[in-house]
Design a protein around this motif. Structure first.
Motif, PDB file in Angstrom:
ATOM      1  N   HIS A   1       0.848  -1.187   0.000  1.00 27.41           N
ATOM      2  CA  HIS A   1       0.000   0.000   0.000  1.00 27.41           C
ATOM      3  C   HIS A   1       0.888   1.243   0.000  1.00 27.41           C
ATOM      4  O   HIS A   1       1.701   1.439   0.894  1.00 27.41           O
TER       5      HIS A   1
ATOM      6  N   HIS B   1      -0.256   4.730  -0.641  1.00 27.23           N
ATOM      7  CA  HIS B   1      -1.272   5.761  -0.847  1.00 27.23           C
ATOM      8  C   HIS B   1      -0.803   7.144  -0.384  1.00 27.23           C
ATOM      9  O   HIS B   1      -0.057   7.284   0.572  1.00 27.23           O
TER      10      HIS B   1
ATOM     11  N   ASP C   1      -2.687  -7.556  -3.321  1.00 27.20           N
ATOM     12  CA  ASP C   1      -3.378  -6.307  -2.976  1.00 27.20           C
ATOM     13  C   ASP C   1      -2.395  -5.152  -3.201  1.00 27.20           C
ATOM     14  O   ASP C   1      -1.451  -4.981  -2.437  1.00 27.20           O
TER      15      ASP C   1
ATOM     16  N   ARG D   1      -2.023  -1.021  -3.780  1.00 29.07           N
ATOM     17  CA  ARG D   1      -2.640   0.305  -3.707  1.00 29.07           C
ATOM     18  C   ARG D   1      -1.584   1.358  -3.980  1.00 29.07           C
ATOM     19  O   ARG D   1      -0.592   1.463  -3.265  1.00 29.07           O
TER      20      ARG D   1
ATOM     21  N   SER E   1      -2.633   4.848  -4.826  1.00 26.58           N
ATOM     22  CA  SER E   1      -3.607   5.911  -5.065  1.00 26.58           C
ATOM     23  C   SER E   1      -3.093   7.255  -4.561  1.00 26.58           C
ATOM     24  O   SER E   1      -2.288   7.321  -3.634  1.00 26.58           O
TER      25      SER E   1
ATOM     26  N   ASP F   1      -5.974  -0.758  -6.517  1.00 24.52           N
ATOM     27  CA  ASP F   1      -6.450   0.587  -6.213  1.00 24.52           C
ATOM     28  C   ASP F   1      -5.455   1.606  -6.759  1.00 24.52           C
ATOM     29  O   ASP F   1      -4.370   1.788  -6.214  1.00 24.52           O
TER      30      ASP F   1
END
Length: 542
Positions: free
Chosen positions: A273, A275, A299, A301, A303, A329
């Motif tokens: 992730h 983000h 998974d 991400r 963003s 994402d």
């Protein structure tokens, strides 16, 4: 005209907020049952006892009720539906946090569903954010210093460590590093001067160097390149990481390159992730090198990272190796249609994809059509599709509708802030008409909808057994159209509780001429569960 705004009808208007005490107790009971029942979370984080689940459920309900009441006070003339939605959403979010945190009662061991013991999770993140110095740290961290303890997961988030506190923690962590598998150091230096923060990070990194971590969270620390390199000794010693979180860390191009340089192996990485950073195209290229080494990724991400077309293409090409991807994402970047088309070539490889978030990417019709066509022939178990804010028009609507029609597992669809208008909305509704028994949410807000499009959407979702939210706010639906939508939804199992607030709808924003509406003609040719109903389907979003 809306009965809730007509003064002569006010005595008969329905208010969904506040809930009765019995409804609040009902929600606590339901959450207690969910929190104490075996699930994928209990297998991973441990099963809460019924007593601990009940205590958490009460706290969650009180927090959610307070937030929703505060929201309702800002719009006292509304029917309370938006407060109900916030109440349910906040409850669901907090439940997920508790489940991922696992059992918290000190000195206790809970059992997995298979009867095996799990280790205790040490967590000091509760309460208000606070500075922590040596004296307080000594008392707070006593359980970690007890010989023979079984802690394998630690969370120091939400407490800002000074150098003195860090020095006290250092030997404790060094003694435990062979048994610790999960470390959460998110938001643990807030408000400290840069020099102090960097020294604290270095102390923690050196103490944990050589540990074999499964999960590492360094989010919300404004790391930048200096911060990433302060954690260098820890990062370089990790070869089995499965989860890495670097969110809201001010990671620039240089910092992204440092991440790529310092992590030697990500072959086991399942979750990455990244983000809300300032990565840009060059930084995205560096992160893409990490992705290329992460064939096990499930998974991803990335963003709100200021990535443009070149960086988007680099990420799309890097993701080709990630055939196990389940969640993607990429929201809120500046990809444009070229990066969208590049991603469409990759996305067809993701047979197990269940959630895809592609909102605010400047895809326009061309990029949207490429992606919708790719998704149509892949991802058979897709549950969440978000493509809001991409300037999608009726040109792309048939392709998007055809894609949606194939996704019978779809539970959430977000196409808000586009230009689909009535004709596009009707085509989307047609795509959802057959089957789609798991559908729960549809967001078509801010799409220049009028009466025909809103009515068709209501007619489509009213029969879905688990449906909880239809958002058509921010459009140009006439007062008569609103009443028609409400009457349609009232006849359904869930009642008016599924309709989002219409506080930003402008009934006079555009002419609503049925005779000139192509969508109206198409519809003609085709021809209060209230609060408890709204909360009846409350589940945790996994």
């Amino acid at each position: 005209m809306d009965a809730t705004t007509e003064s002569s009808h006010r005595p008969f208007s329905i208010k969904l907020w506040p809930p009765s005490q019995s409804t609040r107790l009902m929600l606590v009971e339901r959450m207690t049952k969910n929190l104490s029942s075996p699930s994928i979370f209990s297998r991973k984080y441990g099963l809460l006892s019924e007593e601990e689940a009940g205590e958490n459920a009460k706290q969650i309900e009180e927090t959610a009720f307070s937030a929703a009441s505060e929201h309702f006070e800002k719009e006292p003339d509304s029917d309370g539906s938006s407060a109900v939605q916030l109440y349910a959403k906040e409850s669901s979010k907090l439940m997920l946090e508790v489940l991922k945190r696992g059992p918290q009662q000190e000195g206790k061991e809970d059992l997995l569903s298979n009867g095996g013991p799990i280790s205790t999770f040490f967590d000091i993140s509760g309460g208000k954010r606070a500075f922590i110095e040596a004296d307080e740290a000594q008392d707070l961290l006593k359980p970690l210093a007890v010989p023979g303890n079984s802690y394998t997961k630690i969370c120091f988030s939400n407490r800002s460590f000074g150098i003195g506190a860090a020095r006290l923690v250092e030997p404790i962590l060094a003694a435990l590093k062979d048994q610790i598998t999960d470390v959460d150091l998110s938001d643990f230096i807030a408000g400290r001067p840069e020099a102090e923060a960097l020294e604290v990070m270095t102390i923690f990194a050196e103490a944990l160097q050589g540990s074999v971590l499964r999960s590492l969270n360094l989010s919300n620390n404004a790391l930048g390149e200096k911060g990433v390199r302060a954690f260098g000794e820890l990062l370089k010693s990790q070869s089995r990481l499965e989860e890495l979180y670097l969110m809201n860390d001010g990671i620039s191009e240089e910092a992204a390159r440092a991440v790529c340089e310092l992590i030697p192996s990500t072959e086991n990485l399942r979750i990455l992730h990244f983000h809300n950073n300032m990565t840009g195209d060059e930084g995205a290229s560096a992160i893409s090198e990490v992705v290329k080494r992460s064939a096990s990724l499930e998974d991803f991400r990335c963003s709100s990272t200021r990535v443009g077309s070149d960086g988007g293409v680099a990420l799309a090409e890097a993701l080709e190796v990630c055939s196990n991807l389940k969640k993607l994402d990429l929201r809120d970047n500046m990809f444009g249609m070229e990066a969208g088309k590049a991603l469409s070539k990759t996305i067809s490889c993701f047979k197990g994809l269940t959630e895809v978030y592609l909102s605010y990417l400047n895809l326009e019709d061309e990029g949207t059509i490429a992606l919708a066509n790719a998704l149509k022939n892949s991802a058979p178990s897709l549950e969440v599709l978000e493509m809001a804010g991409n300037d999608i028009t009726i040109v792309a609507a048939p392709v998007v509708a055809a894609c949606i029609a194939e996704k019978q597992c779809l539970s959430k669809l977000n196409l808000s802030e586009n230009e689909l208008k009535d004709e596009g909305a009707i085509k989307i509704a047609n795509g959802l008409e057959e089957g789609h028994e798991q559908l729960k949410e549809v967001d078509m807000s801010t799409n220049s909808l009028r009466r025909a499009g809103a009515r068709k959407l209501a007619q489509t979702v009213v029969s879905k057994p688990d449906f909880v939210l239809l958002n058509v706010n921010g459009n140009f639906i006439s007062d008569e159209g609103i009443e028609e939508v409400k009457e349609i939804l009232k006849a359904g199992k869930k009642g008016l509780g599924v309709l989002a607030s219409l506080d930003e709808n402008d009934p006079e924003g555009e002419e609503d001429d049925d005779e000139k509406s192509e969508g109206e003609n198409e519809v003609a040719e085709e021809d209060e569960g209230l609060l408890e109903s709204k909360l009846g389907g409350l589940k945790v979003d996994e």
